[in-house]
Write a protein that holds these residues in place. Sequence first.
Motif, PDB file in Angstrom:
ATOM      1  N   ALA A   1       7.975   1.848   5.101  1.00  0.00           N
ATOM      2  CA  ALA A   1       8.478   2.555   6.280  1.00  0.00           C
ATOM      3  C   ALA A   1       7.495   2.549   7.440  1.00  0.00           C
ATOM      4  O   ALA A   1       7.913   2.558   8.596  1.00  0.00           O
ATOM      5  CB  ALA A   1       8.843   3.992   5.905  1.00  0.00           C
ATOM      6  N   VAL A   2       6.195   2.541   7.155  1.00  0.00           N
ATOM      7  CA  VAL A   2       5.241   2.550   8.264  1.00  0.00           C
ATOM      8  C   VAL A   2       4.909   1.129   8.732  1.00  0.00           C
ATOM      9  O   VAL A   2       3.987   0.936   9.519  1.00  0.00           O
ATOM     10  CB  VAL A   2       3.934   3.297   7.901  1.00  0.00           C
ATOM     11  N   GLU A   3       5.665   0.160   8.255  1.00  0.00           N
ATOM     12  CA  GLU A   3       5.548  -1.237   8.657  1.00  0.00           C
ATOM     13  C   GLU A   3       4.133  -1.778   8.547  1.00  0.00           C
ATOM     14  O   GLU A   3       3.520  -2.170   9.542  1.00  0.00           O
ATOM     15  CB  GLU A   3       6.080  -1.413  10.088  1.00  0.00           C
ATOM     16  N   PRO A   4       3.613  -1.799   7.329  1.00  0.00           N
ATOM     17  CA  PRO A   4       2.273  -2.371   7.144  1.00  0.00           C
ATOM     18  C   PRO A   4       2.357  -3.897   7.130  1.00  0.00           C
ATOM     19  O   PRO A   4       3.449  -4.456   7.127  1.00  0.00           O
ATOM     20  CB  PRO A   4       1.872  -1.850   5.766  1.00  0.00           C
ATOM     21  N   GLU A   5       1.192  -4.543   7.148  1.00  0.00           N
ATOM     22  CA  GLU A   5       1.192  -5.998   7.005  1.00  0.00           C
ATOM     23  C   GLU A   5       0.950  -6.376   5.564  1.00  0.00           C
ATOM     24  O   GLU A   5       1.423  -7.396   5.080  1.00  0.00           O
ATOM     25  CB  GLU A   5       0.067  -6.605   7.847  1.00  0.00           C
ATOM     26  N   ILE A   6       0.164  -5.511   4.904  1.00  0.00           N
ATOM     27  CA  ILE A   6      -0.245  -5.812   3.537  1.00  0.00           C
ATOM     28  C   ILE A   6       0.188  -4.648   2.659  1.00  0.00           C
ATOM     29  O   ILE A   6       0.094  -3.500   3.078  1.00  0.00           O
ATOM     30  CB  ILE A   6      -1.779  -5.960   3.464  1.00  0.00           C
TER      31      ILE A   6
ATOM     32  N   SER B   1      14.024   0.838   5.176  1.00  0.00           N
ATOM     33  CA  SER B   1      13.030   0.812   4.098  1.00  0.00           C
ATOM     34  C   SER B   1      13.692   0.835   2.728  1.00  0.00           C
ATOM     35  O   SER B   1      13.273   0.121   1.813  1.00  0.00           O
ATOM     36  CB  SER B   1      12.084   2.002   4.200  1.00  0.00           C
ATOM     37  N   LEU B   2      14.723   1.677   2.608  1.00  0.00           N
ATOM     38  CA  LEU B   2      15.387   1.756   1.305  1.00  0.00           C
ATOM     39  C   LEU B   2      16.100   0.458   0.975  1.00  0.00           C
ATOM     40  O   LEU B   2      16.126   0.005  -0.171  1.00  0.00           O
ATOM     41  CB  LEU B   2      16.356   2.934   1.272  1.00  0.00           C
ATOM     42  N   ARG B   3      16.678  -0.167   1.998  1.00  0.00           N
ATOM     43  CA  ARG B   3      17.310  -1.472   1.762  1.00  0.00           C
ATOM     44  C   ARG B   3      16.266  -2.486   1.337  1.00  0.00           C
ATOM     45  O   ARG B   3      16.469  -3.245   0.386  1.00  0.00           O
ATOM     46  CB  ARG B   3      18.026  -1.961   3.028  1.00  0.00           C
TER      47      ARG B   3
ATOM     48  N   LEU C   1      -0.799   6.469   3.435  1.00  0.00           N
ATOM     49  CA  LEU C   1       0.141   6.261   4.537  1.00  0.00           C
ATOM     50  C   LEU C   1      -0.544   6.457   5.885  1.00  0.00           C
ATOM     51  O   LEU C   1       0.114   6.478   6.923  1.00  0.00           O
ATOM     52  CB  LEU C   1       1.320   7.225   4.421  1.00  0.00           C
ATOM     53  N   GLY C   2      -1.860   6.644   5.861  1.00  0.00           N
ATOM     54  CA  GLY C   2      -2.599   6.761   7.111  1.00  0.00           C
ATOM     55  C   GLY C   2      -2.774   8.188   7.577  1.00  0.00           C
ATOM     56  O   GLY C   2      -3.055   8.435   8.746  1.00  0.00           O
ATOM     57  N   ALA C   3      -2.593   9.151   6.678  1.00  0.00           N
ATOM     58  CA  ALA C   3      -2.794  10.544   7.078  1.00  0.00           C
ATOM     59  C   ALA C   3      -4.282  10.859   7.147  1.00  0.00           C
ATOM     60  O   ALA C   3      -5.075  10.302   6.396  1.00  0.00           O
ATOM     61  CB  ALA C   3      -2.127  11.477   6.069  1.00  0.00           C
ATOM     62  N   THR C   4      -4.642  11.746   8.057  1.00  0.00           N
ATOM     63  CA  THR C   4      -6.017  12.227   8.080  1.00  0.00           C
ATOM     64  C   THR C   4      -6.182  13.229   6.946  1.00  0.00           C
ATOM     65  O   THR C   4      -5.206  13.629   6.316  1.00  0.00           O
ATOM     66  CB  THR C   4      -6.344  12.936   9.400  1.00  0.00           C
ATOM     67  N   ARG C   5      -7.418  13.623   6.724  1.00  0.00           N
ATOM     68  CA  ARG C   5      -7.708  14.602   5.674  1.00  0.00           C
ATOM     69  C   ARG C   5      -6.868  15.864   5.877  1.00  0.00           C
ATOM     70  O   ARG C   5      -6.240  16.361   4.960  1.00  0.00           O
ATOM     71  CB  ARG C   5      -9.199  14.941   5.778  1.00  0.00           C
TER      72      ARG C   5
ATOM     73  N   MET D   1      -7.694   5.576   9.223  1.00  0.00           N
ATOM     74  CA  MET D   1      -6.269   5.937   9.206  1.00  0.00           C
ATOM     75  C   MET D   1      -5.408   4.773   9.689  1.00  0.00           C
ATOM     76  O   MET D   1      -4.376   4.467   9.118  1.00  0.00           O
ATOM     77  CB  MET D   1      -5.978   7.146  10.092  1.00  0.00           C
ATOM     78  N   GLU D   2      -5.889   4.104  10.773  1.00  0.00           N
ATOM     79  CA  GLU D   2      -5.140   2.954  11.299  1.00  0.00           C
ATOM     80  C   GLU D   2      -5.121   1.824  10.271  1.00  0.00           C
ATOM     81  O   GLU D   2      -4.109   1.154  10.075  1.00  0.00           O
ATOM     82  CB  GLU D   2      -5.763   2.463  12.611  1.00  0.00           C
ATOM     83  N   LEU D   3      -6.258   1.641   9.610  1.00  0.00           N
ATOM     84  CA  LEU D   3      -6.349   0.605   8.583  1.00  0.00           C
ATOM     85  C   LEU D   3      -5.303   0.865   7.511  1.00  0.00           C
ATOM     86  O   LEU D   3      -4.572  -0.040   7.090  1.00  0.00           O
ATOM     87  CB  LEU D   3      -7.752   0.605   7.979  1.00  0.00           C
ATOM     88  N   ARG D   4      -5.201   2.136   7.073  1.00  0.00           N
ATOM     89  CA  ARG D   4      -4.286   2.454   5.975  1.00  0.00           C
ATOM     90  C   ARG D   4      -2.836   2.382   6.408  1.00  0.00           C
ATOM     91  O   ARG D   4      -1.954   2.205   5.570  1.00  0.00           O
ATOM     92  CB  ARG D   4      -4.615   3.842   5.407  1.00  0.00           C
ATOM     93  N   LYS D   5      -2.583   2.505   7.708  1.00  0.00           N
ATOM     94  CA  LYS D   5      -1.211   2.297   8.168  1.00  0.00           C
ATOM     95  C   LYS D   5      -0.839   0.825   8.045  1.00  0.00           C
ATOM     96  O   LYS D   5       0.319   0.493   7.811  1.00  0.00           O
ATOM     97  CB  LYS D   5      -1.071   2.740   9.635  1.00  0.00           C
TER      98      LYS D   5
END
Lengths: 354, 274
Positions: free
Chosen positions: B186-191, B150-152, A234-238, B104-108
Motif C-alpha cells: 500500500a505504501v508503494e515501496p520499490e523493494i 493493494s488487496l488485489r 511501514l516508515g513510522a517514526t518511533r 523512515m523514508e528508507l523504510r517506506k
Amino acid sequence: MATPAEQFRRQSTAIQRREKVIVFFLRASAWIILLAGATVLGTIAWKGAGTLLQPNFPFINITFLAEAPQTLHVFELDGETVEMSDQDFREFRAKLAEEAAASGESAIVPDSTSYVYAAGGIFPNIVGTLLLVAGSMSIALGLGIATAIYLSEYARQGSTVRFIRLAILNLAGVPSVVFGLFGFGMFVLFFGWNVSLIAGWFTLAFMVLPVVITASEEALRAVPQGFREGALALGATRWQTIRRAVIPHALPGILTSSILGIARVAGETAPIMFTAAFIMRDKLPWEVDRWFDFFFQGVMALPYHIYVVSSKIPQNEYSARVQFGTALVFVLLVAVIASASLFLRHRIRARQRW
Amino acid sequence: MDPTTTESPSPTTPAAASADAGRPAIIEVEDLDFYYGENRALDGVSLAIPSHQVTALIGPSGCGKSTLLRCFNRMNDLIEGAERTRGTVRIRGVDIFGPEVNVMELRKRVGMVFQKTNPFPNSIYENITFGLQLQGVRSKTRLDEAVERSLRAAALWDEVKDRLHESGLSLSGGQQQRLCIARAIAVEPEIILMDEPCSALDPVATARVEELIHKLKQEFTIVIVTHNMQQAARCSDRTAFLYLGKLIEYADTQTIFINPSDSQTEAYVSGRFG
C-alpha cells in the motif's frame, strides 16, 4: 495374592489423611476470607442502610446525599423527642420567638442537646472525594504512562533504568502517611499552596504513581513486538509507532491497573489529612470568586469525614448513624467508579483484541 | 571444505552479479561486516541484487541471512548492540548507512513482511491504510483506492471485499500473511523484504503466497529469506547461500540447485547438512 478389588479398595493411608488435612486448611482459609469480607461489607450495608434508606417515598434519604453536614438538635416537645437539624432548629426558635412576641409573653425555648455533624448529609464530602479522585488520577495516569513509555520504549535498557525501576518499586512500599508528610512539606508549605485540592492531587498522584508506572510498563510489554516492527517497517517514526500501534493495545491493561489506583486514591485518609481535607467547610467547591481559587481551596472528603465522625467527636447513637451511612456511600461510590473503569476497559477490549 | 573456494571473490562481486542477472542492481552490498555485541553475524558480505527479480537468501540457522535482510531497511537499528562495523549497503546508489539518510523514508521504499504474521488488531481496511495515514493521507477516495489496489495485488480482494471492516485477525493464517503483504504494498515501496514469510503457514497457504511472490516481481524487487530450499528453488530467480556469516555462493537459482560450484552449497542444497 490380593484380588484386584482388594488392591484398589479405599484405604485410609497416612498420605491420604494428610491430603485431607491440607485440603481442609486450604478450603478453610478461603472461607475465612469470604466470611471476613462478608462481615465487613454486611455490617456496613446493614447499619448504613438505616441512614441511607427510608421507609417512605423516595426510599432513599435524599437529604443525606444532597446536603452538607449540620449539627443535630434533640429536645423534648410536648412529651415527644424531636430531632432537628441546626437550620430547622433556628427557624423553629425564630418562629417561637415571633409567636411569643405577638402574644406578649417571653419565648420558651426548649432545652436541646446538640450533636455535631449528625444532621444534614455528606454532599460536599462526596463532591470532594470525586474531585480528589479525578484530579489525582489524571495527574498519575498522565505522568505514569509517560514515564512508562519512556522507560520501556525509549530508554536504553541498562543499569540506570534498572535502578530507576527499583526506586519506583520501593516507592510503592512507602506508607501513605509518609506521602502525606511529604505533600505537606513540599506542596503545602514549600510551594505555599496551603491545604488545597491541588496539593492533595499531587500528593495522592505521587502515592499511586508507582502502581501506575509498573502496571503500564507491564501492559506495554504485553503488546506483541510484531506490532512495533510492523509499524516501523511501514516508515513510522518511533512516536508514531507507539502512538498508533502500541498505546491503543496497552490501554486496557493500563486501565485495569488504574482501577486499583482509584480505590486507593479514594480511600486513603493519611495523605489528604495534611494536604487537602477540611473537617468542615460551608462553601461548595464551585463557589469560588476567581476560577483559579478552585485549585487552592480545601475540600471535605469521605474517608476523612469517617475518621472525624468516628474519632474526633463524642460517640453516640447519632454519630454512629453518620459513620455507617458515610461508609456505605463511600463503598458504593468506589464500586461505581471501579465498574465504570471496568466498563470502559471492556469497551476498548471489544474494539481491539489480538 | 576448501578455503580457496569460499574466499573466491568472483561470484560475489557486484559487477559479476549484475552482469549475470542481465538487469541493473538495485541493492549493492559491499564488504559488509555486522556485529551483535561481540558476535559477528556478517563477515565481509558482498552481493548485488537485481531489480524486479526474486532473490532468495538461504542457509542454516544463524548464518546471517535474516541479519542481512534486515540491513536493507535498517530494522537492525532497533536491536541494542547491533552494529555495522564495515562495508556499505547502497540502494539505487545511495549509501543507506550514510548520515543524511532518513530511515523512515528508507523504510517506506523498502517494505517488509515478517515471519510471524503481524496484522494490527484493527480492521482489514485500517491495516492497509496504516502506512498511508502515517504519511498524512486523509482523502477517503485515495485510501479506498489504495485498499482495493493493494488487496488485489496481494490476491486477497475477492476473499475480503465484503468484510473490509472486520478485524484483520479474523482471517486465516495465510490470509493474514497476504494482508501483511498488501499492507506493505500500500505504501508503494520499490523493494519488499520477506523474512521466512511462509514458515508459519500450511502447504496450501504457502503455495498461494509463493504464487503471489511470483506475480509481485513484475512491480517490485523481492528479497526473501527462507529455510525451505524447495521454496527457494520454486519461487526465486537468484539464490544466495550464506554460512556462518559469509556469503558462500550467489548465482542463478538453477545454478545453485543443479550445478553449485562450492562443495558446501552442494552439501546444503542436497540436504546433507543444515
